[in-house]
Design a protein around this motif. Structure first.
Motif, short mmCIF file in Angstrom:
data_model
loop_
_atom_site.label_atom_id
_atom_site.label_comp_id
_atom_site.label_asym_id
_atom_site.label_seq_id
_atom_site.Cartn_x
_atom_site.Cartn_y
_atom_site.Cartn_z
N SER A 161 35.05 44.26 42.81
CA SER A 161 35.33 45.78 42.47
C SER A 161 35.76 45.84 41.17
O SER A 161 36.09 44.96 40.47
N PHE A 162 35.57 46.98 40.42
CA PHE A 162 35.99 47.06 38.97
C PHE A 162 37.63 46.97 38.94
O PHE A 162 38.26 46.42 38.11
N TRP A 163 38.32 47.68 40.04
CA TRP A 163 39.87 47.48 40.07
C TRP A 163 40.23 45.99 40.18
O TRP A 163 41.37 45.60 39.72
N ASP A 165 38.44 43.37 39.43
CA ASP A 165 38.38 42.86 38.11
C ASP A 165 39.62 43.08 36.99
O ASP A 165 39.79 42.27 36.30
N MET A 166 40.03 44.34 37.07
CA MET A 166 41.15 44.62 36.02
C MET A 166 42.43 43.98 36.55
O MET A 166 43.08 43.54 35.82
N LYS A 167 42.52 43.76 37.72
CA LYS A 167 43.87 43.02 38.25
C LYS A 167 43.77 41.65 37.83
O LYS A 167 44.86 41.05 37.50
#
Length: 197
Positions: A161-163, A165-167
């Protein structure tokens, strides 16, 4: 599509931002190890499509009396060890991201020779684009076993998920700053994958 647009936009921005670093690292490699500056190798990517990955070279080309390359730990010295420990060797992969061959986050692209060795679960790592960093890299990198890496890769494929990936990008930044998990527990680089039992 959104992930691809994000990847390419960020890659272009970082290539421009890091241009002075590209120049300095290239000059250091030329002075200390001579040419070539880049390490190029064919790797399997999304759906096992083959592409050429780029890295800054970190090992010398020293050979023994029979012309065989010396072990990695003997060729990974000086400036090469610094470039690898700071993950500067990965910077040229921004061009792979810009070309759409890689993503910022995904399973790391491994050797072509490993393809016949994967079981069905391990093969699933090719259901997404390979990444500069990934879930396995922030959860042990070269300090964990191949089987653990592949389990983490499969988990990422199922949970991306996008989040997430950010993590992973944030955790990667912390790993780079701390220079942790660069080597395996038994050698300077990761031992080759021989297949799972």
């Amino acid at each position: 599509m959104l992930k691809s647009l994000f990847d390419k936009t960020l890659a272009l921005f970082l290539i421009i931002l890091f241009l002075p670093i590209y120049i300095v690292v290239s000059l250091l490699i030329l002075m200390k190890m001579r040419s070539p500056i880049l390490f190029r190798q064919k790797r399997p990517g999304y759906k096992e499509k083959i592409f050429c990955i780029y890295k800054f070279r970190t090992m010398t080309n020293e050979t023994d009396v029979d012309g065989n390359l010396l072990p990695d730990e003997q060729r990974l010295v000086g400036i090469g060890k610094f470039i690898r420990s700071t993950s500067l060797d990965e910077l040229p992969q921004l061009f792979n991201v810009l070309r759409g061959e890689m993503s910022f986050v995904g399973p790391r692209p491994l050797l072509i020779e490993y393809l016949p060795l994967y079981n069905d679960t391990q093969k699933r790592r090719h259901d997404v684009k390979p990444g500069i960093t990934g879930w396995a890299q922030v959860n042990g990198r070269n300090a964990i076993s191949w089987e653990q890496k592949f389990e983490l890769d499969a988990w990422y494929v199922d949970n991306q998920s996008f989040w997430l990936d950010m993590k992973i990008l944030w955790m990667t930044f912390l790993k780079v700053v701390k220079r942790s998990d660069i080597s395996s527990n038994t050698s300077a680089t990761m031992e080759k994958f021989r297949g799972s039992e």
